[in-house]
Design a protein around this motif. Structure first.
Motif, PDB file in Angstrom:
ATOM      1  N   ASP A  23     100.628  -0.346  41.513  1.00  0.00           N
ATOM      2  CA  ASP A  23     101.346  -1.508  42.046  1.00  0.00           C
ATOM      3  C   ASP A  23     102.219  -1.136  43.234  1.00  0.00           C
ATOM      4  O   ASP A  23     103.104  -1.908  43.625  1.00  0.00           O
ATOM      5  CB  ASP A  23     102.230  -2.126  40.958  1.00  0.00           C
ATOM      6  CG  ASP A  23     101.426  -2.690  39.808  1.00  0.00           C
ATOM      7  OD1 ASP A  23     100.290  -3.134  40.053  1.00  0.00           O
ATOM      8  OD2 ASP A  23     101.924  -2.672  38.664  1.00  0.00           O
ATOM      9  N   THR A  28     108.581  -5.328  39.148  1.00  0.00           N
ATOM     10  CA  THR A  28     107.921  -6.521  38.617  1.00  0.00           C
ATOM     11  C   THR A  28     108.545  -7.072  37.344  1.00  0.00           C
ATOM     12  O   THR A  28     108.261  -8.196  36.968  1.00  0.00           O
ATOM     13  CB  THR A  28     106.439  -6.212  38.323  1.00  0.00           C
ATOM     14  OG1 THR A  28     106.378  -5.127  37.376  1.00  0.00           O
ATOM     15  CG2 THR A  28     105.697  -5.803  39.581  1.00  0.00           C
ATOM     16  N   ASP A  29     109.369  -6.286  36.640  1.00  0.00           N
ATOM     17  CA  ASP A  29     109.895  -6.776  35.377  1.00  0.00           C
ATOM     18  C   ASP A  29     111.294  -6.220  35.125  1.00  0.00           C
ATOM     19  O   ASP A  29     111.700  -5.221  35.725  1.00  0.00           O
ATOM     20  CB  ASP A  29     108.952  -6.421  34.221  1.00  0.00           C
ATOM     21  CG  ASP A  29     108.739  -4.920  34.075  1.00  0.00           C
ATOM     22  OD1 ASP A  29     109.721  -4.209  33.793  1.00  0.00           O
ATOM     23  OD2 ASP A  29     107.593  -4.471  34.236  1.00  0.00           O
ATOM     24  N   ASN A  66     107.106  -8.169  43.609  1.00  0.00           N
ATOM     25  CA  ASN A  66     105.691  -8.447  43.465  1.00  0.00           C
ATOM     26  C   ASN A  66     105.384  -9.836  44.029  1.00  0.00           C
ATOM     27  O   ASN A  66     105.794 -10.857  43.457  1.00  0.00           O
ATOM     28  CB  ASN A  66     105.302  -8.361  41.981  1.00  0.00           C
ATOM     29  CG  ASN A  66     103.802  -8.423  41.784  1.00  0.00           C
ATOM     30  OD1 ASN A  66     103.147  -9.385  42.177  1.00  0.00           O
ATOM     31  ND2 ASN A  66     103.246  -7.385  41.181  1.00  0.00           N
ATOM     32  N   SER A  69     103.560 -12.326  41.768  1.00  0.00           N
ATOM     33  CA  SER A  69     104.443 -12.963  40.784  1.00  0.00           C
ATOM     34  C   SER A  69     105.260 -14.067  41.435  1.00  0.00           C
ATOM     35  O   SER A  69     105.548 -15.097  40.808  1.00  0.00           O
ATOM     36  CB  SER A  69     105.369 -11.917  40.158  1.00  0.00           C
ATOM     37  OG  SER A  69     104.638 -10.988  39.388  1.00  0.00           O
ATOM     38  N   GLY A  75     107.508 -13.904  35.673  1.00  0.00           N
ATOM     39  CA  GLY A  75     108.388 -12.749  35.632  1.00  0.00           C
ATOM     40  C   GLY A  75     109.759 -13.053  36.198  1.00  0.00           C
ATOM     41  O   GLY A  75     110.415 -14.023  35.789  1.00  0.00           O
TER      42      GLY A  75
END
Length: 266
Positions: A23, A28-29, A66, A69, A75
């Motif tokens: 990635d 992303t999280d 991201n 997303s 997310g």
């Protein structure tokens, strides 16, 4: 730690690698942000670590948020505007706060793309060694958003308001020679040398008493927003503390004895 930040210890130097190369090490999280916070808290307690290197696995340092997303509103980008405000405040912004408050000196080994939040993370480091083929961008406006990770506050302090405005308002990507000219990069080296050179600088930092480098870093960071009299009061207090440490006494003896000091981090 978690599965995003990989750590490797070499004496007083800790190398930390953002480890999601598939990635491009994008954030992303929430767990990724939490790992940065946990790392900073751990290093605040561990005085045996005297320098840290931060880099990215694969061909990127960190690609920022991201974008898929963002498009899908999942997310970190899910929910109402109020939800998203909370997401920013409790996730990605905690990375900047954690790195900014960290007193352990940090050398960024920018091995590839540092985009958006990735650049903001690099800016929070104290020294930036950049690969000759690496690219950086404060590219938020290209996506119709604004710098959300602290870059709008720190970038002008690093490269000056005019260069920061050029980077932020155009969203343009710049190469390593331009980053060096702006003062964003401390050094530019061949790609294969970026991590070894960053570690070499970290070892040079770590050769000094940890209490001195941590407090010197704190002085510089606080001094960015202090008036001189306030800064000097803080410096006087830190200096007095330093004079009463075992490592100060050992450093003096080593200097006079023309030998390397044997530091104890006390």
């Amino acid at each position: 730690m978690g599965d995003f930040l990989k750590t490797e210890r070499d004496g007083p130097v800790l190398t930390v690698t953002m480890n999601r190369p598939a990635d491009r090490n994008a954030i992303t999280d929430p767990d990724q942000s939490a790992e940065f916070v946990a790392l900073a808290e751990e290093l605040a307690r561990d005085r045996s670590v005297r320098a840290m290197v931060l880099t990215g696995a694969g061909k990127s340092f960190c690609a920022g948020g991201n974008v898929k997303s963002m498009k899908e509103k999942t997310g970190l980008f899910a929910g109402s505007p109020f939800d998203q405000r909370t997401h920013y405040r409790t996730t990605v912004q905690t990375i900047g706060k954690a790195l900014w408050e960290l007193e352990v000196p940090v050398v960024a080994a920018i091995n590839g793309h540092a985009i958006g939040l990735g650049l903001d993370i690099a800016l929070m480091c104290d020294v930036r060694v950049m690969a000759e083929d690496a690219l950086v961008a404060e590219s938020y406006v290209r996506l119709g958003i604004i710098p959300g990770g602290g870059g709008a506050w720190l970038l002008p302090r690093v490269v000056g308001l005019s260069n920061a405005s050029l980077l932020t308002l155009t969203g343009d990507t710049i190469d390593a020679p331009t980053a060096l000219r702006y003062g964003l990069a401390s050094e530019v080296v061949p790609t294969a040398d970026v991590l070894p050179r960053a570690q070499e600088i970290a070892r040079a930092i770590a050769a000094n008493p940890g209490h001195a480098t941590r407090m010197a870093k704190r002085l510089m960071r606080e001094g960015m927003d202090q008036k001189l009299p306030t800064h000097l009061e803080m410096a006087a207090a830190y200096q007095a503390l330093s004079h009463h440490t075992a490592d100060h006494a050992e450093a003096i003896d080593a200097f006079l004895g023309k030998r390397p000091p044997e530091l104890r981090d006390t």
